[in-house]
Design a protein around this motif. Structure first.
Motif, PDB file in Angstrom:
ATOM      1  N   MET A   1       0.829  -1.197   0.000  1.00 50.44           N
ATOM      2  CA  MET A   1       0.000   0.000   0.000  1.00 50.44           C
ATOM      3  C   MET A   1       0.867   1.251   0.000  1.00 50.44           C
ATOM      4  SD  MET A   1      -3.206  -0.925   2.507  1.00 50.44           S
ATOM      5  CE  MET A   1      -2.216  -1.489   3.889  1.00 50.44           C
ATOM      6  N   THR A   2       0.323   2.340  -0.561  1.00 47.37           N
ATOM      7  CA  THR A   2       1.032   3.606  -0.642  1.00 47.37           C
ATOM      8  C   THR A   2       0.384   4.601   0.302  1.00 47.37           C
ATOM      9  OG1 THR A   2       1.612   3.206  -2.950  1.00 47.37           O
ATOM     10  CG2 THR A   2       1.750   5.473  -2.146  1.00 47.37           C
ATOM     11  N   THR A   3       1.180   5.156   1.194  1.00 46.03           N
ATOM     12  CA  THR A   3       0.674   6.135   2.154  1.00 46.03           C
ATOM     13  C   THR A   3       0.781   7.529   1.561  1.00 46.03           C
ATOM     14  OG1 THR A   3       1.396   4.736   3.988  1.00 46.03           O
ATOM     15  CG2 THR A   3       0.906   7.042   4.493  1.00 46.03           C
ATOM     16  N   THR A   4      -0.329   8.242   1.530  1.00 49.17           N
ATOM     17  CA  THR A   4      -0.360   9.604   1.008  1.00 49.17           C
ATOM     18  C   THR A   4      -0.905  10.532   2.086  1.00 49.17           C
ATOM     19  OG1 THR A   4      -2.583   9.258   0.100  1.00 49.17           O
ATOM     20  CG2 THR A   4      -0.708   8.823  -1.355  1.00 49.17           C
ATOM     21  N   VAL A   5      -0.625  11.816   1.953  1.00 50.53           N
ATOM     22  CA  VAL A   5      -1.121  12.804   2.905  1.00 50.53           C
ATOM     23  C   VAL A   5      -1.892  13.874   2.146  1.00 50.53           C
ATOM     24  CG1 VAL A   5       1.054  14.124   2.840  1.00 50.53           C
ATOM     25  CG2 VAL A   5      -0.519  14.390   4.772  1.00 50.53           C
ATOM     26  N   ASP A   6      -3.030  14.265   2.709  1.00 52.67           N
ATOM     27  CA  ASP A   6      -3.887  15.255   2.072  1.00 52.67           C
ATOM     28  C   ASP A   6      -4.390  16.266   3.093  1.00 52.67           C
ATOM     29  OD1 ASP A   6      -4.169  14.125  -0.713  1.00 52.67           O
ATOM     30  OD2 ASP A   6      -4.912  12.421   0.446  1.00 52.67           O
ATOM     31  N   VAL A   7      -4.798  17.415   2.568  1.00 45.87           N
ATOM     32  CA  VAL A   7      -5.523  18.412   3.356  1.00 45.87           C
ATOM     33  C   VAL A   7      -7.007  18.200   3.064  1.00 45.87           C
ATOM     34  CG1 VAL A   7      -5.881  20.867   3.795  1.00 45.87           C
ATOM     35  CG2 VAL A   7      -3.601  20.032   3.157  1.00 45.87           C
ATOM     36  N   PRO A   8      -7.808  17.803   4.052  1.00 46.12           N
ATOM     37  CA  PRO A   8      -9.216  17.488   3.767  1.00 46.12           C
ATOM     38  C   PRO A   8     -10.020  18.753   3.494  1.00 46.12           C
ATOM     39  CG  PRO A   8      -8.838  17.462   6.120  1.00 46.12           C
ATOM     40  CD  PRO A   8      -7.493  17.667   5.478  1.00 46.12           C
ATOM     41  N   ASP A   9     -11.137  18.591   2.805  1.00 47.24           N
ATOM     42  CA  ASP A   9     -12.068  19.707   2.707  1.00 47.24           C
ATOM     43  C   ASP A   9     -13.087  19.581   3.839  1.00 47.24           C
ATOM     44  OD1 ASP A   9     -13.980  17.801   1.891  1.00 47.24           O
ATOM     45  OD2 ASP A   9     -13.615  18.214  -0.229  1.00 47.24           O
ATOM     46  N   THR A  10     -13.937  20.568   3.987  1.00 46.56           N
ATOM     47  CA  THR A  10     -14.858  20.588   5.126  1.00 46.56           C
ATOM     48  C   THR A  10     -15.825  19.402   5.115  1.00 46.56           C
ATOM     49  OG1 THR A  10     -16.331  22.082   3.907  1.00 46.56           O
ATOM     50  CG2 THR A  10     -14.731  23.082   5.405  1.00 46.56           C
ATOM     51  N   ALA A  12     -15.170  16.430   4.585  1.00 44.63           N
ATOM     52  CA  ALA A  12     -14.516  15.231   5.110  1.00 44.63           C
ATOM     53  C   ALA A  12     -14.291  15.295   6.617  1.00 44.63           C
ATOM     54  CB  ALA A  12     -13.169  15.027   4.412  1.00 44.63           C
ATOM     55  N   LEU A  13     -14.575  16.435   7.238  1.00 48.32           N
ATOM     56  CA  LEU A  13     -14.222  16.599   8.641  1.00 48.32           C
ATOM     57  C   LEU A  13     -14.984  15.658   9.564  1.00 48.32           C
ATOM     58  CD1 LEU A  13     -13.718  20.447   9.067  1.00 48.32           C
ATOM     59  CD2 LEU A  13     -11.989  18.642   9.031  1.00 48.32           C
ATOM     60  N   ARG A  14     -16.250  15.389   9.277  1.00 49.35           N
ATOM     61  CA  ARG A  14     -16.988  14.474  10.149  1.00 49.35           C
ATOM     62  C   ARG A  14     -16.323  13.096  10.172  1.00 49.35           C
ATOM     63  NH1 ARG A  14     -21.504  14.136  13.013  1.00 49.35           N
ATOM     64  NH2 ARG A  14     -22.116  16.264  12.401  1.00 49.35           N
ATOM     65  N   ALA A  15     -15.902  12.608   9.021  1.00 51.59           N
ATOM     66  CA  ALA A  15     -15.223  11.310   8.970  1.00 51.59           C
ATOM     67  C   ALA A  15     -13.900  11.361   9.718  1.00 51.59           C
ATOM     68  CB  ALA A  15     -15.002  10.890   7.522  1.00 51.59           C
ATOM     69  N   VAL A  16     -13.181  12.476   9.624  1.00 51.46           N
ATOM     70  CA  VAL A  16     -11.912  12.624  10.335  1.00 51.46           C
ATOM     71  C   VAL A  16     -12.155  12.582  11.841  1.00 51.46           C
ATOM     72  CG1 VAL A  16     -10.009  14.207  10.823  1.00 51.46           C
ATOM     73  CG2 VAL A  16     -10.770  13.873   8.470  1.00 51.46           C
ATOM     74  N   VAL A  17     -13.141  13.331  12.315  1.00 52.78           N
ATOM     75  CA  VAL A  17     -13.441  13.368  13.753  1.00 52.78           C
ATOM     76  C   VAL A  17     -13.918  12.002  14.237  1.00 52.78           C
ATOM     77  CG1 VAL A  17     -14.976  14.360  15.502  1.00 52.78           C
ATOM     78  CG2 VAL A  17     -13.902  15.837  13.791  1.00 52.78           C
ATOM     79  N   THR A  18     -14.774  11.342  13.469  1.00 58.84           N
ATOM     80  CA  THR A  18     -15.268  10.024  13.847  1.00 58.84           C
ATOM     81  C   THR A  18     -14.125   9.020  13.956  1.00 58.84           C
ATOM     82  OG1 THR A  18     -17.417  10.428  12.818  1.00 58.84           O
ATOM     83  CG2 THR A  18     -16.799   8.134  13.179  1.00 58.84           C
ATOM     84  N   THR A  19     -13.214   9.058  12.984  1.00 66.43           N
ATOM     85  CA  THR A  19     -12.061   8.161  13.020  1.00 66.43           C
ATOM     86  C   THR A  19     -11.177   8.454  14.214  1.00 66.43           C
ATOM     87  OG1 THR A  19     -12.067   7.935  10.614  1.00 66.43           O
ATOM     88  CG2 THR A  19     -10.014   7.406  11.758  1.00 66.43           C
ATOM     89  N   LEU A  20     -10.888   9.717  14.455  1.00 64.82           N
ATOM     90  CA  LEU A  20     -10.035  10.103  15.573  1.00 64.82           C
ATOM     91  C   LEU A  20     -10.665   9.692  16.903  1.00 64.82           C
ATOM     92  CD1 LEU A  20      -7.432  11.516  16.411  1.00 64.82           C
ATOM     93  CD2 LEU A  20      -8.655  13.700  16.316  1.00 64.82           C
ATOM     94  N   SER A  21     -11.970   9.826  17.014  1.00 67.35           N
ATOM     95  CA  SER A  21     -12.668   9.396  18.238  1.00 67.35           C
ATOM     96  C   SER A  21     -12.497   7.891  18.453  1.00 67.35           C
ATOM     97  CB  SER A  21     -14.154   9.741  18.152  1.00 67.35           C
ATOM     98  OG  SER A  21     -14.358  11.138  18.105  1.00 67.35           O
ATOM     99  N   GLY A  59      -7.361   4.824   0.803  1.00 65.41           N
ATOM    100  CA  GLY A  59      -8.602   5.380   1.315  1.00 65.41           C
ATOM    101  C   GLY A  59      -8.857   5.135   2.782  1.00 65.41           C
ATOM    102  N   VAL A  60      -8.001   4.357   3.447  1.00 61.82           N
ATOM    103  CA  VAL A  60      -8.152   4.096   4.884  1.00 61.82           C
ATOM    104  C   VAL A  60      -7.237   5.040   5.656  1.00 61.82           C
ATOM    105  CG1 VAL A  60      -7.897   2.392   6.727  1.00 61.82           C
ATOM    106  CG2 VAL A  60      -8.730   1.686   4.474  1.00 61.82           C
ATOM    107  N   ILE A  61      -7.792   5.816   6.574  1.00 62.72           N
ATOM    108  CA  ILE A  61      -7.008   6.778   7.341  1.00 62.72           C
ATOM    109  C   ILE A  61      -6.092   6.043   8.312  1.00 62.72           C
ATOM    110  CG2 ILE A  61      -7.096   8.703   8.974  1.00 62.72           C
ATOM    111  CD1 ILE A  61      -9.815   9.449   7.808  1.00 62.72           C
TER     112      ILE A  61
END
Length: 290
Positions: A1-10, A12-21, A59-61
């Motif tokens: 797998m290839t690890t990439t880094v992105d700046v999310p748009d608004t 995507a924030l709910r998914a980011v917060v849900t994952t972080l939780s 696609g997996v954080i």
């Protein structure tokens, strides 16, 4: 797998917060908490998205970071990738290159859990130890006694937000936290599991306040920030509002209450300890070589 880094748009924030939780664990200290994004949300979702960094594999954080100002990156890694050397290498190399688009050039401190492969890789490639931090934790499995007679705490709503923001501005000497900013903050995704407490003395005067961020039932929560009105310091109100927050968190099903403060702020460490918080192992930022 290839690890990439992105700046999310608004969007995507709910998914980011849900994952972080979902990554929050009682041990070890995860470092980046949804509350870190939640407190910044007072400036709006666009600002939070612009400061966020998300590493993904197909696609997996696998890691999340947040630029807390121009020279500090707070970040953590998915528990199942905590020790992954490949993820650590990609993250470390990206941080070292710094393109001024995703990561700022110049001075940069990275806050990342000490036991992760990312932290170890940074240390082994010349990133020096930076500021010392003292995390503290209070286990919420036992009942919480409120120790200060005459003190009462209330969950902040529209009727008390003016008093709450007044306490915060006095405590921190910063005029920017207004009722409007509070409304923006509480409308953010992280506040779905958060609340603010306002403490009053026996006369009803607002004396202390704290914002508390949860991560879901059975997971640790964090207090950030806490402050006492400048006219009411030295009377135990900091201890009282932290204890009151722990009591509410216990009722709401949190496992542990966390706080984290610079080790140099010994008065803050003493306040949290007096409220039943126990110090954990001191940790250090990693500072990029220049």
């Amino acid at each position: 797998m290839t690890t990439t880094v992105d700046v999310p748009d608004t969007s995507a924030l709910r998914a980011v917060v849900t994952t972080l939780s979902s990554w929050q664990r009682d041990a070890p200290l995860v470092q980046l908490h949804p509350g870190d994004l939640g407190w910044a949300w007072r400036h709006g979702a666009t600002s939070v998205a612009a400061a966020s960094r998300v590493w993904s594999d197909d696609g997996v954080i696998v890691a999340i970071g947040f630029l807390d100002g121009p020279s500090v990156l707070r970040m953590t890694v998915a528990p199942e990738r905590w020790a992954d050397p490949g993820v650590a290498r990609v993250i470390s190399e990206g941080l070292s290159r710094a393109d001024d688009e995703r990561f700022p050039a110049g001075a940069l401190s990275v806050e990342v859990p000490t036991t992760t492969a990312v932290h170890e890789h940074l240390a082994s490639t010349g990133w020096a130890a930076g500021e010392a931090w003292t995390p503290l934790a209070r286990d919420l499995s036992d009942p919480v006694d409120l120790p200060l007679p005459g003190f009462r705490a209330e969950v902040v709503d529209a009727s008390s937000v003016a008093d709450f923001t007044t306490v915060h501005r006095s405590a921190w000497g910063n005029a920017s936290f207004t009722a409007e900013r509070w409304q923006t903050m509480v409308g953010g995704t992280p506040f779905d599991a958060g609340f603010c407490l306002l403490g009053r003395d026996g006369s009803g005067a607002p004396v202390a306040g704290v914002t508390v961020w949860g991560a879901g039932n059975g997971r640790p929560a964090i207090l950030e920030p806490m402050g006492v009105h400048a006219d009411h310091r030295g009377r135990g109100f900091g201890r009282a509002i932290c204890t009151a927050a722990a009591a509410v968190l216990r009722e709401r099903g949190a496992s542990i209450a966390w706080v984290c403060t610079p080790s140099s702020l010994q008065s803050a460490v003493a306040t949290y300890r007096s409220a039943g918080f126990s110090p954990l192992e001191e940790r250090f930022d990693r500072v990029r070589p220049v």
